[in-house]
Design a protein around this motif. Structure first.
Motif, PDB file in Angstrom:
ATOM      1  N   GLU A  18     -11.120-104.890 -39.459  1.00  0.00           N
ATOM      2  CA  GLU A  18     -11.422-103.472 -39.588  1.00  0.00           C
ATOM      3  C   GLU A  18     -12.848-103.172 -39.145  1.00  0.00           C
ATOM      4  O   GLU A  18     -13.137-102.111 -38.586  1.00  0.00           O
ATOM      5  CB  GLU A  18     -11.202-103.020 -41.031  1.00  0.00           C
ATOM      6  CG  GLU A  18      -9.726-102.984 -41.425  1.00  0.00           C
ATOM      7  CD  GLU A  18      -9.528-102.573 -42.859  1.00  0.00           C
ATOM      8  OE1 GLU A  18     -10.563-102.387 -43.555  1.00  0.00           O
ATOM      9  OE2 GLU A  18      -8.376-102.421 -43.293  1.00  0.00           O
ATOM     10  N   LEU A  19     -13.764-104.127 -39.365  1.00  0.00           N
ATOM     11  CA  LEU A  19     -15.145-103.930 -38.965  1.00  0.00           C
ATOM     12  C   LEU A  19     -15.299-103.972 -37.446  1.00  0.00           C
ATOM     13  O   LEU A  19     -16.303-103.518 -36.907  1.00  0.00           O
ATOM     14  CB  LEU A  19     -16.032-104.996 -39.620  1.00  0.00           C
ATOM     15  CG  LEU A  19     -16.157-104.929 -41.142  1.00  0.00           C
ATOM     16  CD1 LEU A  19     -16.971-106.120 -41.639  1.00  0.00           C
ATOM     17  CD2 LEU A  19     -16.808-103.625 -41.580  1.00  0.00           C
ATOM     18  N   GLN A  20     -14.310-104.536 -36.747  1.00  0.00           N
ATOM     19  CA  GLN A  20     -14.372-104.618 -35.299  1.00  0.00           C
ATOM     20  C   GLN A  20     -13.890-103.334 -34.636  1.00  0.00           C
ATOM     21  O   GLN A  20     -13.865-103.236 -33.426  1.00  0.00           O
ATOM     22  CB  GLN A  20     -13.546-105.814 -34.818  1.00  0.00           C
ATOM     23  CG  GLN A  20     -14.123-107.153 -35.255  1.00  0.00           C
ATOM     24  CD  GLN A  20     -13.259-108.322 -34.833  1.00  0.00           C
ATOM     25  OE1 GLN A  20     -12.145-108.145 -34.361  1.00  0.00           O
ATOM     26  NE2 GLN A  20     -13.773-109.526 -34.995  1.00  0.00           N
ATOM     27  N   GLU A  21     -13.491-102.361 -35.423  1.00  0.00           N
ATOM     28  CA  GLU A  21     -13.108-101.058 -34.896  1.00  0.00           C
ATOM     29  C   GLU A  21     -14.286-100.103 -34.986  1.00  0.00           C
ATOM     30  O   GLU A  21     -15.020-100.086 -35.974  1.00  0.00           O
ATOM     31  CB  GLU A  21     -11.933-100.473 -35.681  1.00  0.00           C
ATOM     32  CG  GLU A  21     -10.622-101.187 -35.468  1.00  0.00           C
ATOM     33  CD  GLU A  21      -9.490-100.517 -36.224  1.00  0.00           C
ATOM     34  OE1 GLU A  21      -9.795 -99.703 -37.119  1.00  0.00           O
ATOM     35  OE2 GLU A  21      -8.317-100.800 -35.942  1.00  0.00           O
ATOM     36  N   GLU A  22     -14.473 -99.315 -33.951  1.00  0.00           N
ATOM     37  CA  GLU A  22     -15.536 -98.316 -33.943  1.00  0.00           C
ATOM     38  C   GLU A  22     -14.909 -96.926 -33.928  1.00  0.00           C
ATOM     39  O   GLU A  22     -14.071 -96.620 -33.084  1.00  0.00           O
ATOM     40  CB  GLU A  22     -16.421 -98.496 -32.712  1.00  0.00           C
ATOM     41  CG  GLU A  22     -17.576 -97.508 -32.654  1.00  0.00           C
ATOM     42  CD  GLU A  22     -18.502 -97.774 -31.491  1.00  0.00           C
ATOM     43  OE1 GLU A  22     -19.094 -96.812 -30.968  1.00  0.00           O
ATOM     44  OE2 GLU A  22     -18.636 -98.960 -31.098  1.00  0.00           O
ATOM     45  N   GLU A  23     -15.296 -96.112 -34.881  1.00  0.00           N
ATOM     46  CA  GLU A  23     -14.736 -94.766 -34.981  1.00  0.00           C
ATOM     47  C   GLU A  23     -15.538 -93.802 -34.112  1.00  0.00           C
ATOM     48  O   GLU A  23     -16.768 -93.773 -34.176  1.00  0.00           O
ATOM     49  CB  GLU A  23     -14.758 -94.292 -36.440  1.00  0.00           C
ATOM     50  CG  GLU A  23     -14.009 -92.994 -36.677  1.00  0.00           C
ATOM     51  CD  GLU A  23     -13.869 -92.658 -38.156  1.00  0.00           C
ATOM     52  OE1 GLU A  23     -13.034 -91.830 -38.502  1.00  0.00           O
ATOM     53  OE2 GLU A  23     -14.626 -93.254 -38.963  1.00  0.00           O
ATOM     54  N   ILE A  24     -14.832 -93.045 -33.275  1.00  0.00           N
ATOM     55  CA  ILE A  24     -15.482 -92.024 -32.457  1.00  0.00           C
ATOM     56  C   ILE A  24     -14.820 -90.682 -32.745  1.00  0.00           C
ATOM     57  O   ILE A  24     -13.721 -90.626 -33.294  1.00  0.00           O
ATOM     58  CB  ILE A  24     -15.390 -92.353 -30.953  1.00  0.00           C
ATOM     59  CG1 ILE A  24     -13.923 -92.401 -30.504  1.00  0.00           C
ATOM     60  CG2 ILE A  24     -16.093 -93.660 -30.634  1.00  0.00           C
ATOM     61  CD1 ILE A  24     -13.757 -92.526 -29.006  1.00  0.00           C
ATOM     62  N   TYR A  25     -15.509 -89.603 -32.390  1.00  0.00           N
ATOM     63  CA  TYR A  25     -15.021 -88.266 -32.696  1.00  0.00           C
ATOM     64  C   TYR A  25     -14.877 -87.465 -31.411  1.00  0.00           C
ATOM     65  O   TYR A  25     -15.803 -87.382 -30.608  1.00  0.00           O
ATOM     66  CB  TYR A  25     -15.980 -87.577 -33.666  1.00  0.00           C
ATOM     67  CG  TYR A  25     -16.157 -88.358 -34.948  1.00  0.00           C
ATOM     68  CD1 TYR A  25     -15.244 -88.252 -35.981  1.00  0.00           C
ATOM     69  CD2 TYR A  25     -17.236 -89.245 -35.092  1.00  0.00           C
ATOM     70  CE1 TYR A  25     -15.391 -88.993 -37.145  1.00  0.00           C
ATOM     71  CE2 TYR A  25     -17.379 -89.992 -36.253  1.00  0.00           C
ATOM     72  CZ  TYR A  25     -16.461 -89.856 -37.281  1.00  0.00           C
ATOM     73  OH  TYR A  25     -16.607 -90.601 -38.425  1.00  0.00           O
ATOM     74  N   LEU A  26     -13.698 -86.876 -31.230  1.00  0.00           N
ATOM     75  CA  LEU A  26     -13.402 -86.146 -30.007  1.00  0.00           C
ATOM     76  C   LEU A  26     -13.416 -84.637 -30.215  1.00  0.00           C
ATOM     77  O   LEU A  26     -13.101 -83.889 -29.289  1.00  0.00           O
ATOM     78  CB  LEU A  26     -12.017 -86.564 -29.469  1.00  0.00           C
ATOM     79  CG  LEU A  26     -11.825 -88.058 -29.213  1.00  0.00           C
ATOM     80  CD1 LEU A  26     -10.422 -88.324 -28.685  1.00  0.00           C
ATOM     81  CD2 LEU A  26     -12.865 -88.588 -28.233  1.00  0.00           C
ATOM     82  N   GLY A  27     -13.788 -84.189 -31.407  1.00  0.00           N
ATOM     83  CA  GLY A  27     -13.772 -82.763 -31.700  1.00  0.00           C
ATOM     84  C   GLY A  27     -15.134 -82.200 -32.041  1.00  0.00           C
ATOM     85  O   GLY A  27     -16.146 -82.565 -31.433  1.00  0.00           O
ATOM     86  N   ILE A  87     -11.761 -97.194 -31.354  1.00  0.00           N
ATOM     87  CA  ILE A  87     -11.767 -98.094 -30.207  1.00  0.00           C
ATOM     88  C   ILE A  87     -12.353 -99.430 -30.666  1.00  0.00           C
ATOM     89  O   ILE A  87     -12.998 -99.509 -31.710  1.00  0.00           O
ATOM     90  CB  ILE A  87     -12.575 -97.527 -29.025  1.00  0.00           C
ATOM     91  CG1 ILE A  87     -14.042 -97.343 -29.427  1.00  0.00           C
ATOM     92  CG2 ILE A  87     -11.983 -96.222 -28.528  1.00  0.00           C
ATOM     93  CD1 ILE A  87     -14.935 -96.928 -28.263  1.00  0.00           C
ATOM     94  N   SER A  88     -12.137-100.443 -29.888  1.00  0.00           N
ATOM     95  CA  SER A  88     -12.635-101.768 -30.251  1.00  0.00           C
ATOM     96  C   SER A  88     -14.162-101.813 -30.152  1.00  0.00           C
ATOM     97  O   SER A  88     -14.753-101.363 -29.171  1.00  0.00           O
ATOM     98  CB  SER A  88     -12.032-102.834 -29.337  1.00  0.00           C
ATOM     99  OG  SER A  88     -12.636-104.085 -29.573  1.00  0.00           O
ATOM    100  N   ALA A  89     -14.795-102.370 -31.166  1.00  0.00           N
ATOM    101  CA  ALA A  89     -16.247-102.533 -31.149  1.00  0.00           C
ATOM    102  C   ALA A  89     -16.666-103.710 -30.284  1.00  0.00           C
ATOM    103  O   ALA A  89     -17.855-103.924 -30.047  1.00  0.00           O
ATOM    104  CB  ALA A  89     -16.759-102.715 -32.578  1.00  0.00           C
ATOM    105  N   LEU A  90     -15.698-104.502 -29.799  1.00  0.00           N
ATOM    106  CA  LEU A  90     -15.994-105.692 -29.004  1.00  0.00           C
ATOM    107  C   LEU A  90     -16.060-105.394 -27.507  1.00  0.00           C
ATOM    108  O   LEU A  90     -16.348-106.284 -26.717  1.00  0.00           O
ATOM    109  CB  LEU A  90     -14.933-106.765 -29.262  1.00  0.00           C
ATOM    110  CG  LEU A  90     -14.744-107.181 -30.735  1.00  0.00           C
ATOM    111  CD1 LEU A  90     -13.645-108.216 -30.840  1.00  0.00           C
ATOM    112  CD2 LEU A  90     -16.044-107.712 -31.315  1.00  0.00           C
ATOM    113  N   LEU A  91     -15.782-104.146 -27.115  1.00  0.00           N
ATOM    114  CA  LEU A  91     -15.821-103.790 -25.698  1.00  0.00           C
ATOM    115  C   LEU A  91     -17.248-103.820 -25.168  1.00  0.00           C
ATOM    116  O   LEU A  91     -18.204-103.537 -25.904  1.00  0.00           O
ATOM    117  CB  LEU A  91     -15.244-102.386 -25.492  1.00  0.00           C
ATOM    118  CG  LEU A  91     -13.741-102.202 -25.735  1.00  0.00           C
ATOM    119  CD1 LEU A  91     -13.387-100.722 -25.652  1.00  0.00           C
ATOM    120  CD2 LEU A  91     -12.931-102.995 -24.730  1.00  0.00           C
ATOM    121  N   LYS A  92     -17.391-104.134 -23.888  1.00  0.00           N
ATOM    122  CA  LYS A  92     -18.702-104.048 -23.253  1.00  0.00           C
ATOM    123  C   LYS A  92     -19.139-102.587 -23.218  1.00  0.00           C
ATOM    124  O   LYS A  92     -18.319-101.688 -23.106  1.00  0.00           O
ATOM    125  CB  LYS A  92     -18.645-104.617 -21.837  1.00  0.00           C
ATOM    126  CG  LYS A  92     -18.374-106.123 -21.784  1.00  0.00           C
ATOM    127  CD  LYS A  92     -18.338-106.611 -20.344  1.00  0.00           C
ATOM    128  CE  LYS A  92     -18.066-108.112 -20.288  1.00  0.00           C
ATOM    129  NZ  LYS A  92     -18.013-108.602 -18.882  1.00  0.00           N
TER     130      LYS A  92
END
Length: 233
Positions: A27-36, A46-51
């Motif tokens: 769960e910590l490897q997920e990054e929450e973003i806001y589209l509104g 989205i994955s927090a492990l992405l470049k």
């Protein structure tokens, strides 16, 4: 063969144990973003492990096409009936069933009532006038959000419905089909079943009763719990 099955059982137990231990870490490897906006944040993950370069491109893509996604019931007008609708035929010899009313706790009743109001406002359900079939609500608590999902005990209606043997996709073939790709993304169909309409002549069969409300309600869209909803979906 017996030894192999024992080893498999042990491996599955170990895998399950490890999965439970690593759940918080995943769960910590997920990054929450806001589209509104601040008033309507529209969160996604989205994955927090992405470049960082790939992460920026992905966020820009989601922002560009954010109108393609839905966060609220009223944003889903549903699919055209000419494309698909769910029918509820009854096998010969089966009579309609009205279940005995069941109780629920006061706290659960209040949460169920709130969800019923949302479903009514979205047009997913409507008051039932003439109900031959009548079922009870089975509230299911979502651990992550604390919200209550409205499920209905359709066991009697399921028993009376013939089974649609439409073949489901095979998971291993789907995985093999995407194997050559470098990236795999998952899209959650937000209340996907509810975007399919119930056939007008069968809506009355979905009737259910709700504590805290007078009368009964019926689904105009396809709910969970009915037979063949997976095949229709």
């Amino acid at each position: 063969m017996k030894l192999f099955m024992q080893d498999l059982a042990i491996n599955m137990a170990e895998f399950t144990h490890e999965s439970t231990e690593n759940q918080e870490e995943e769960e910590l490897q997920e990054e929450e973003i806001y589209l509104g906006t601040e008033e309507d944040p529209r969160p996604t993950f989205i994955s927090a492990l992405l470049k960082e370069s790939l992460k920026s491109e992905l966020i820009a893509l989601l922002q560009e096409f954010r109108d393609c996604f839905a966060w609220h019931y009223h944003e889903m007008p549903g699919l055209d009936r000419e494309l698909v609708e769910h029918k509820l035929p009854i096998k010969e010899g089966y009579l309609s069933v009205k279940q005995a009313r069941k109780r629920m706790s006061m706290d659960t009743e209040l949460k169920v009532k709130e969800e019923i109001e949302r479903l009514l406002k979205a047009g997913f359900i409507r008051p039932a006038i003439d109900a031959d079939w009548l079922a009870n609500i089975v509230p299911v608590l979502k651990r992550k959000t604390g919200a209550v999902r409205i499920c209905v005990d359709y066991r009697n209606l399921k028993e009376a419905s013939p089974k649609d043997e439409y073949p489901m996709p095979m998971a291993d073939m789907l995985v093999d089909g995407v194997a050559p790709n470098q990236m795999l993304s998952f899209m959650d169909g937000n209340t996907g079943y509810n975007q399919i309409m119930v056939a007008e002549g069968d809506i009355h069969k979905t009737a259910f009763m709700c504590l805290g409300h007078t009368g009964a309600f019926e689904y105009t869209v396809m709910p969970f719990g009915l037979r063949n909803v997976g095949a229709t979906y």
